[in-house]
Design a protein around this motif. Structure first.
Motif, short mmCIF file in Angstrom:
data_model
loop_
_atom_site.label_atom_id
_atom_site.label_comp_id
_atom_site.label_asym_id
_atom_site.label_seq_id
_atom_site.Cartn_x
_atom_site.Cartn_y
_atom_site.Cartn_z
N LYS A 78 82.59 -19.99 43.05
CA LYS A 78 83.95 -19.52 42.78
C LYS A 78 84.66 -20.45 41.81
N PRO A 79 84.26 -20.41 40.52
CA PRO A 79 84.96 -21.23 39.52
C PRO A 79 86.40 -20.74 39.33
N ALA A 80 87.23 -21.57 38.70
CA ALA A 80 88.65 -21.27 38.56
C ALA A 80 88.91 -19.99 37.78
N TRP A 81 88.01 -19.64 36.86
CA TRP A 81 88.25 -18.48 36.00
C TRP A 81 87.84 -17.15 36.65
N LEU A 82 87.23 -17.20 37.82
CA LEU A 82 86.69 -15.99 38.43
C LEU A 82 87.80 -15.00 38.81
N THR A 83 87.61 -13.73 38.46
CA THR A 83 88.53 -12.67 38.85
C THR A 83 87.82 -11.73 39.82
N GLU A 84 88.56 -10.75 40.34
CA GLU A 84 87.95 -9.80 41.28
C GLU A 84 86.92 -8.91 40.62
N GLU A 85 86.92 -8.86 39.29
CA GLU A 85 85.96 -8.03 38.57
C GLU A 85 84.78 -8.83 38.03
N ASP A 86 84.64 -10.08 38.52
CA ASP A 86 83.53 -10.94 38.12
C ASP A 86 82.81 -11.46 39.35
N ALA A 87 81.60 -11.96 39.12
CA ALA A 87 80.88 -12.72 40.14
C ALA A 87 80.09 -13.79 39.40
N PHE A 88 79.89 -14.94 40.04
CA PHE A 88 79.17 -16.04 39.40
C PHE A 88 78.21 -16.59 40.45
N ILE A 89 76.92 -16.52 40.16
CA ILE A 89 75.90 -16.86 41.16
C ILE A 89 74.94 -17.92 40.63
N LYS A 90 74.70 -18.92 41.46
CA LYS A 90 73.74 -19.99 41.16
C LYS A 90 72.39 -19.60 41.72
N ILE A 91 71.35 -19.71 40.89
CA ILE A 91 70.00 -19.34 41.30
C ILE A 91 69.09 -20.55 41.12
N SER A 92 68.44 -20.97 42.18
CA SER A 92 67.58 -22.16 42.11
C SER A 92 66.29 -21.91 42.89
N GLY A 93 65.30 -22.74 42.62
CA GLY A 93 64.02 -22.60 43.32
C GLY A 93 62.88 -23.23 42.56
N VAL A 94 61.79 -23.45 43.26
CA VAL A 94 60.61 -24.05 42.65
C VAL A 94 60.05 -23.14 41.56
N GLY A 95 59.73 -23.73 40.42
CA GLY A 95 59.10 -22.96 39.34
C GLY A 95 60.04 -22.41 38.30
N LEU A 96 61.35 -22.57 38.50
CA LEU A 96 62.30 -22.06 37.52
C LEU A 96 62.47 -23.00 36.32
N GLY A 97 62.11 -24.27 36.52
CA GLY A 97 62.27 -25.22 35.43
C GLY A 97 63.71 -25.68 35.26
N GLY A 98 64.56 -25.30 36.19
CA GLY A 98 65.96 -25.66 36.12
C GLY A 98 66.78 -24.80 37.06
N THR A 99 68.09 -24.84 36.89
CA THR A 99 68.99 -24.05 37.72
C THR A 99 69.70 -23.01 36.86
N LEU A 100 69.68 -21.77 37.30
CA LEU A 100 70.35 -20.69 36.58
C LEU A 100 71.73 -20.45 37.17
N ARG A 101 72.69 -20.20 36.31
CA ARG A 101 74.01 -19.73 36.72
C ARG A 101 74.30 -18.47 35.93
N VAL A 102 74.52 -17.38 36.64
CA VAL A 102 74.63 -16.07 36.00
C VAL A 102 76.01 -15.48 36.27
N ALA A 103 76.68 -15.07 35.21
CA ALA A 103 77.97 -14.38 35.32
C ALA A 103 77.73 -12.88 35.34
N PHE A 104 78.35 -12.20 36.27
CA PHE A 104 78.18 -10.76 36.44
C PHE A 104 79.52 -10.03 36.29
N THR A 105 79.42 -8.77 35.90
CA THR A 105 80.55 -7.85 35.91
C THR A 105 80.47 -6.99 37.16
N ASP A 106 81.61 -6.76 37.80
CA ASP A 106 81.68 -5.93 39.01
C ASP A 106 82.66 -4.79 38.75
#
Length: 305
Positions: A78-106
């Motif tokens: 829940k970053p400061a810029w998040l609105t009710e029409e957005d979502a922001f999700i952190k995706i992590s796990g073995v084999g990804l080579g890093g951490t993903l953060r994905v912004a979505f439209t709702d």
């Protein structure tokens, strides 16, 4: 006008805008889907034709990503810029080579508001009732690397960056505009810590094609004969509608003198945004969004109930 046309497409890219008034339409409704097997086949054959991060395409749903990475961990942020029409999700796990953060439209909040006016709309009801896996669609992606990546490595793949400079928070960044890529750099400009993509026009078109959906007019090559100014005005109208909705929800009646004050406040903060170096372009009306956010905050502080 058809119900599905009322949620008009607002995802764009490139130019210069400023403050423009008016209330407009909302984002496009996706109505056609194809089987998982066919979609997977298309991903396999087309993924190499565009620069996407970790195989996550524009317009993909959260469910699509979960099928791509079924063993990953998904955490809503829940970053400061998040609105009710957005979502922001952190995706992590073995084999990804890093951490993903994905912004979505709702689209569900917009559909619910329109349902209040058109209670018999089956299209709005369907969208409003969707679960996160189907309702959330990818807007942009950022990958933070587990191990540092050198700028030279990026140059070998993408060529030299179009520009390298400090952003508004004085972090050093390099951009590849023709790839819609932005990399966060070390202080000496040699190491890349993370990279983000906002997707090129062709990648956005491909996102719809991969799901067997018709490319919306605002992403067509001819862009439905809309100028870049018209596209930015559409995006501004959506941001303005959201701000007005938030103010009305706080009990502020935007009529008469109060509406005039809100308008003047937006204009004032638009000029302040320009002084700070913010600009508007198709797909990222940074100056106008800053003006709207500051004007809304001022109104809430003065008149909020």
């Amino acid at each position: 006008m058809k119900a599905t046309d009322r949620l008009a497409g607002i995802r764009c890219s490139s130019a210069t805008f400023l403050y423009m008034g008016g209330m407009g339409e909302m984002r496009a409704v996706r109505t056609i889907a194809i089987g998982t097997v066919v979609a997977t086949l298309m991903l396999t054959t087309m993924a190499t034709q565009a620069e996407v991060l970790m195989g996550i395409n524009y317009h993909a749903t959260l469910g699509d990503i979960k099928r791509l990475y079924p063993n990953a961990t998904y955490e809503k942020l829940k970053p400061a810029w998040l609105t009710e029409e957005d979502a922001f999700i952190k995706i992590s796990g073995v084999g990804l080579g890093g951490t993903l953060r994905v912004a979505f439209t709702d689209l569900r909040p917009a559909a619910k508001r329109l349902l209040a006016k058109e209670k018999d709309s089956s299209a709005y009801k369907k969208i409003a009732a969707q679960k996160d896996d189907d309702a959330l669609t990818v807007e942009w992606v950022r990958l933070t690397y587990t191990a540092p990546v050198t700028l030279d490595t990026f140059k070998k793949r993408y060529g030299s960056p179009g520009k390298c400079e400090h952003d508004e928070s004085f972090a050093f960044e390099c951009e590849w505009p023709n790839r819609a890529l932005t990399a966060s750099m070390s202080a000496d400009g040699k190491i890349i810590g993370s990279v983000a993509t906002g997707f090129t026009l062709s990648e956005k078109q491909m996102g719809y094609t991969l799901k067997g959906e018709k490319i919306p007019p605002w992403l067509s090559p001819a862009r439905n004969n809309l100028s870049e100014e018209d596209l930015m005005k559409k995006e501004y109208d959506t941001a303005l509608e959201s701000a007005i909705h938030d103010l009305e929800r706080a009990g502020i009646d935007l009529n008469g003198p109060i509406n005039d004050q809100f308008d003047k406040s937006i204009r004032f903060f638009a000029q302040e945004a320009i002084k700070q170096g913010l600009v508007d372009k198709v797909g990222d009306i940074a100056a106008s969004r800053s003006a709207l956010q500051n004007a809304k905050a001022q109104m809430l502080q003065q008149y909020g109930k």
